[in-house]
Design a protein around this motif. Structure first.
Motif, mmCIF file in Angstrom:
data_model
loop_
_atom_site.group_PDB
_atom_site.id
_atom_site.type_symbol
_atom_site.label_atom_id
_atom_site.label_comp_id
_atom_site.label_asym_id
_atom_site.label_seq_id
_atom_site.Cartn_x
_atom_site.Cartn_y
_atom_site.Cartn_z
ATOM 1 N N UNK A 31 0.817 -1.199 0.000
ATOM 2 C CA UNK A 31 0.000 0.000 0.000
ATOM 3 C C UNK A 31 0.854 1.254 0.000
ATOM 4 N N UNK A 32 0.849 1.964 -1.103
ATOM 5 C CA UNK A 32 1.491 3.274 -1.231
ATOM 6 C C UNK A 32 0.693 3.996 -2.302
ATOM 7 N N UNK A 33 0.384 5.243 -2.068
ATOM 8 C CA UNK A 33 -0.405 5.954 -3.074
ATOM 9 C C UNK A 33 -0.219 7.453 -2.895
ATOM 10 N N UNK A 34 -0.326 8.138 -4.010
ATOM 11 C CA UNK A 34 -0.168 9.583 -4.009
ATOM 12 C C UNK A 34 -1.419 10.238 -3.413
ATOM 13 N N UNK A 35 -1.210 11.312 -2.654
ATOM 14 C CA UNK A 35 -2.334 12.006 -2.036
ATOM 15 C C UNK A 35 -2.599 13.314 -2.755
ATOM 16 N N UNK A 36 -1.579 14.139 -2.895
ATOM 17 C CA UNK A 36 -1.724 15.402 -3.612
ATOM 18 C C UNK A 36 -0.524 15.545 -4.545
ATOM 19 N N UNK A 37 -0.739 16.362 -5.606
ATOM 20 C CA UNK A 37 0.337 16.494 -6.579
ATOM 21 C C UNK A 37 1.190 17.733 -6.315
ATOM 22 N N UNK A 40 3.969 17.275 -3.861
ATOM 23 C CA UNK A 40 3.776 15.826 -3.958
ATOM 24 C C UNK A 40 3.795 15.162 -2.579
ATOM 25 N N UNK A 42 2.588 11.503 -0.325
ATOM 26 C CA UNK A 42 2.419 10.075 -0.486
ATOM 27 C C UNK A 42 1.879 9.507 0.819
ATOM 28 N N UNK A 43 1.042 8.487 0.746
ATOM 29 C CA UNK A 43 0.590 7.812 1.960
ATOM 30 C C UNK A 43 0.986 6.349 1.909
ATOM 31 N N UNK A 128 -1.848 4.941 8.938
ATOM 32 C CA UNK A 128 -1.603 5.563 7.641
ATOM 33 C C UNK A 128 -0.642 6.721 7.869
ATOM 34 N N UNK A 130 1.386 9.840 6.196
ATOM 35 C CA UNK A 130 1.421 10.697 5.019
ATOM 36 C C UNK A 130 2.737 11.445 5.018
ATOM 37 N N UNK A 133 7.140 14.276 -0.288
ATOM 38 C CA UNK A 133 8.261 13.736 -1.067
ATOM 39 C C UNK A 133 9.376 14.782 -1.110
ATOM 40 N N UNK B 6 6.908 8.889 -9.177
ATOM 41 C CA UNK B 6 5.599 8.665 -8.544
ATOM 42 C C UNK B 6 4.682 7.870 -9.460
ATOM 43 N N UNK B 9 3.992 3.997 -9.109
ATOM 44 C CA UNK B 9 3.112 3.412 -8.094
ATOM 45 C C UNK B 9 1.892 2.801 -8.793
ATOM 46 N N UNK B 11 -1.928 1.507 -9.301
ATOM 47 C CA UNK B 11 -3.305 1.815 -8.937
ATOM 48 C C UNK B 11 -4.248 0.983 -9.788
ATOM 49 N N UNK B 45 -9.466 8.032 -1.551
ATOM 50 C CA UNK B 45 -9.019 9.427 -1.481
ATOM 51 C C UNK B 45 -9.797 10.221 -2.529
ATOM 52 N N UNK B 125 -5.868 18.989 -0.521
ATOM 53 C CA UNK B 125 -6.868 19.040 -1.594
ATOM 54 C C UNK B 125 -7.840 17.853 -1.524
ATOM 55 N N UNK B 126 -7.437 16.776 -0.859
ATOM 56 C CA UNK B 126 -8.233 15.553 -0.820
ATOM 57 C C UNK B 126 -8.633 15.182 0.612
ATOM 58 N N UNK B 163 -5.259 13.086 -7.758
ATOM 59 C CA UNK B 163 -4.012 13.274 -7.010
ATOM 60 C C UNK B 163 -2.790 13.047 -7.888
ATOM 61 N N UNK B 165 -2.448 13.911 -11.004
ATOM 62 C CA UNK B 165 -2.356 14.850 -12.121
ATOM 63 C C UNK B 165 -1.029 15.597 -12.104
#
Lengths: 229, 229
Positions: A31-37, A40, A42-43, A128, A130, A133, B6, B9, B11, B45, B125-126, B163, B165
């Motif tokens: 489990x790793x995923x981007x949260x905001x760009x 940047x 990551x969670x 979780x 966060x 980067x 990034x 990752x 998804x 998210x 943002x999320x 996220x 983008x």
């Protein structure tokens, strides 16, 4: 409620590393995923029982190495089925120190991300985390390993501390041909039809014909830890 | 810092649906992951700007439909690049009502999960929404679509609220052959070599030869919204 529905969710296979004082450790996570760009972020989701959890709580930094689909099961076994309380996982592992002092695994890595923790959310058995980067790079042209590939092609299992772990007895296996042996430690199934090519065992090799020096490619357990499926 | 790191990752591609009073809505998301196995909990998210975010905040329920790798771009376009403020996305979409009253998209769905929100975490943002799975099932034998497949095989893009983008100008495209046209609305690239088989356009069809009735397979924009790449 058919819990197999959850297994359709897509994941990657990552090594999350951290440090505490002068010690370093890492573990497999899916489990790793981007949260905001922008910025940047990551969670990741880490089991509270794991040593890496302790290390991230202490140092507030972690790195994510995105594993290649060709990562050997020995690497996944070392980081996924053994504890840093028992062994030094970075012996014989290629890594570098990041700018925050966190180790970054480079073996079988297609890209890495180095993060500083912004916040932690308690979600029961897991936290979780966060992170912002602070450094990242792509290493070569390799294709990332998906968790589905790890399961279906590599025959991989999850340890009991993984969020995606489901007790074996709750999944009814399809009727199988005999000849398979299951590892009592990690659940890896040795399939004679597939062999263990990563470790020089050709497809078609019966379990009984494996050399006595052969060990579970995931967790390192000896042949004596296997039982007939 | 090479932000392409990034993009390695992994998804999936999901439709997240919710309701508010007697209204229903849904949207594409690439972030869904299991948090704990007992009880089964799931996190998603969602961008705060999205109507689905409002709906989940209000009703505290959501569903996740895991899309098949054969999901048509028109379905992804409808749920990913259009707003429920402008259209009713469930017209011409196969769905059922879940036990919590939340809609569950069944079109091109390999499995679904219906969840009650346990907690929400603000991450800029999320919002990360954690839900307890109250119902789930597998629908057929299809293979889930990965986000990598959506990008590389289907030529998909992300909307600006995703996220993942990244502004187009921050990615230097490789030199391309001419003949491609880009959609000004969603960024979809029409490649004559690939055509648009989902909508009856054979590979090898020049952009100029597309019928005037042809629209962007992702967002529905007309031909006039396309510019030469």
């Amino acid at each position: 409620m058919n819990l197999k529905a959850i297994q359709k969710i897509c994941y990657g296979v990552y090594i999350i590393s951290s440090k505490k004082d002068d010690k370093i450790n890492g573990q497999i996570a899916n489990t790793a995923f981007q949260i905001t760009s922008d910025p940047p972020t990551l969670a990741i989701s880490i089991n509270k029982q794991n040593l890496t959890h302790q290390f991230i709580e202490s140092s507030k930094v972690f790195s994510v190495s995105v594993l290649s689909k060709f990562a050997p099961m020995t690497l996944i076994g070392k980081f996924g089925f053994k504890s840093g309380r028992d062994i030094d996982k970075f012996t014989d592992t290629k890594y570098k120190m990041g700018r925050t002092g966190v180790p970054i695994v480079l073996d079988s890595t297609v890209s890495f991300l180095e993060c500083e923790v912004l916040s932690m959310t308690d979600v029961g058995t897991h936290t979780i985390m966060i992170g912002k980067v602070v450094d990242c790079d792509v290493l070569g042209e390799g294709e990332p390993m998906t968790y589905a590939y790890y399961h279906t092609v590599k025959g991989g299992k999850e340890p009991k501390t993984a969020p995606t772990y489901i007790k074996e007895e709750s999944i009814k296996p399809a009727p199988e041909e005999s000849g398979k042996y299951v590892c009592n430690v990690c659940g890896y199934i040795y399939d004679p039809a597939a062999g263990d090519p990563d470790n020089g065992v050709k497809p078609g090799t019966r379990f009984d014909d494996l050399p006595d020096t052969w060990v579970c490619p995931i967790c390192g357990a000896p042949k004596s830890e296997f039982t007939k499926e």
